[in-house]
Design a protein around this motif. Structure first.
Motif, PDB file in Angstrom:
ATOM      1  N   GLN A 238     -10.303  23.643  70.244  1.00  0.00           N
ATOM      2  CA  GLN A 238     -10.735  23.985  68.886  1.00  0.00           C
ATOM      3  C   GLN A 238      -9.879  25.110  68.306  1.00  0.00           C
ATOM      4  O   GLN A 238      -9.482  25.062  67.152  1.00  0.00           O
ATOM      5  CB  GLN A 238     -12.218  24.387  68.884  1.00  0.00           C
TER       6      GLN A 238
ATOM      7  N   GLY B 272     -14.962  16.707  67.555  1.00  0.00           N
ATOM      8  CA  GLY B 272     -16.401  16.825  67.328  1.00  0.00           C
ATOM      9  C   GLY B 272     -17.178  15.775  68.100  1.00  0.00           C
ATOM     10  O   GLY B 272     -18.212  16.073  68.701  1.00  0.00           O
ATOM     11  N   LEU B 273     -16.668  14.547  68.105  1.00  0.00           N
ATOM     12  CA  LEU B 273     -17.323  13.485  68.872  1.00  0.00           C
ATOM     13  C   LEU B 273     -17.284  13.772  70.371  1.00  0.00           C
ATOM     14  O   LEU B 273     -18.257  13.549  71.087  1.00  0.00           O
ATOM     15  CB  LEU B 273     -16.657  12.139  68.579  1.00  0.00           C
TER      16      LEU B 273
ATOM     17  N   ARG C 263      -9.704  16.569  64.420  1.00  0.00           N
ATOM     18  CA  ARG C 263     -10.903  17.407  64.304  1.00  0.00           C
ATOM     19  C   ARG C 263     -12.161  16.560  64.468  1.00  0.00           C
ATOM     20  O   ARG C 263     -13.100  16.957  65.163  1.00  0.00           O
ATOM     21  CB  ARG C 263     -10.903  18.120  62.963  1.00  0.00           C
ATOM     22  N   GLU C 264     -12.199  15.378  63.850  1.00  0.00           N
ATOM     23  CA  GLU C 264     -13.354  14.485  63.994  1.00  0.00           C
ATOM     24  C   GLU C 264     -13.516  14.028  65.448  1.00  0.00           C
ATOM     25  O   GLU C 264     -14.627  13.997  65.980  1.00  0.00           O
ATOM     26  CB  GLU C 264     -13.202  13.271  63.093  1.00  0.00           C
ATOM     27  N   SER C 265     -12.406  13.680  66.075  1.00  0.00           N
ATOM     28  CA  SER C 265     -12.459  13.214  67.468  1.00  0.00           C
ATOM     29  C   SER C 265     -12.942  14.322  68.391  1.00  0.00           C
ATOM     30  O   SER C 265     -13.696  14.068  69.337  1.00  0.00           O
ATOM     31  CB  SER C 265     -11.087  12.720  67.910  1.00  0.00           C
TER      32      SER C 265
ATOM     33  N   ASP D 177      -7.023  15.859  60.525  1.00  0.00           N
ATOM     34  CA  ASP D 177      -8.443  15.625  60.254  1.00  0.00           C
ATOM     35  C   ASP D 177      -9.051  14.684  61.286  1.00  0.00           C
ATOM     36  O   ASP D 177     -10.174  14.895  61.750  1.00  0.00           O
ATOM     37  CB  ASP D 177      -8.634  15.041  58.853  1.00  0.00           C
ATOM     38  N   HIS D 178      -8.302  13.651  61.668  1.00  0.00           N
ATOM     39  CA  HIS D 178      -8.792  12.724  62.703  1.00  0.00           C
ATOM     40  C   HIS D 178      -8.962  13.445  64.041  1.00  0.00           C
ATOM     41  O   HIS D 178      -9.919  13.181  64.777  1.00  0.00           O
ATOM     42  CB  HIS D 178      -7.849  11.536  62.865  1.00  0.00           C
TER      43      HIS D 178
END
Length: 96
Positions: free
Chosen positions: A11, A50-51, A46-48, A43-44
């Motif tokens: 992160q 989070g998942l 960051r989303e990944s 952005d992808h």
């Protein structure tokens, strides 16, 4: 390192990437296709992450396959009227 520590480290790296991308956009301009693609990829990521963080926070339960009930009733014999008995040859023919 624990999984939580590793995720926190990733992160921090992503936050550094976002800051660097912001500075780069000011220098190069953010309207180009290449810059938009890099921003979307970040952005992808960051989303990944989070998942992945959500998946790591839930305790891993042992995965048991779903059981399938097989009926004891005999199959309908008409299902096999157009096929040969495997390994035995056709009903109306004899082995050589």
């Amino acid at each position: 390192m624990s999984v939580h520590d590793e995720l926190t480290s990733v992160q921090r790296c992503l936050d550094d990437l976002y800051r660097s991308l912001g500075r780069l956009e000011k220098q190069v301009g953010g309207g180009g296709l290449e810059m938009r693609r890099v921003r979307m990829d970040a952005d992808h990521l960051r989303e990944s992450l989070g998942l992945l963080r959500e998946a790591a926070s839930t305790p891993a339960a042992p995965h048991r396959p779903d059981l399938v009930t097989i009926s004891d009733t005999p199959y309908d014999i008409t299902l096999w009227t157009d096929s040969d008995d495997e390994g035995l040859g056709a009903r109306d023919r004899h082995a050589p």
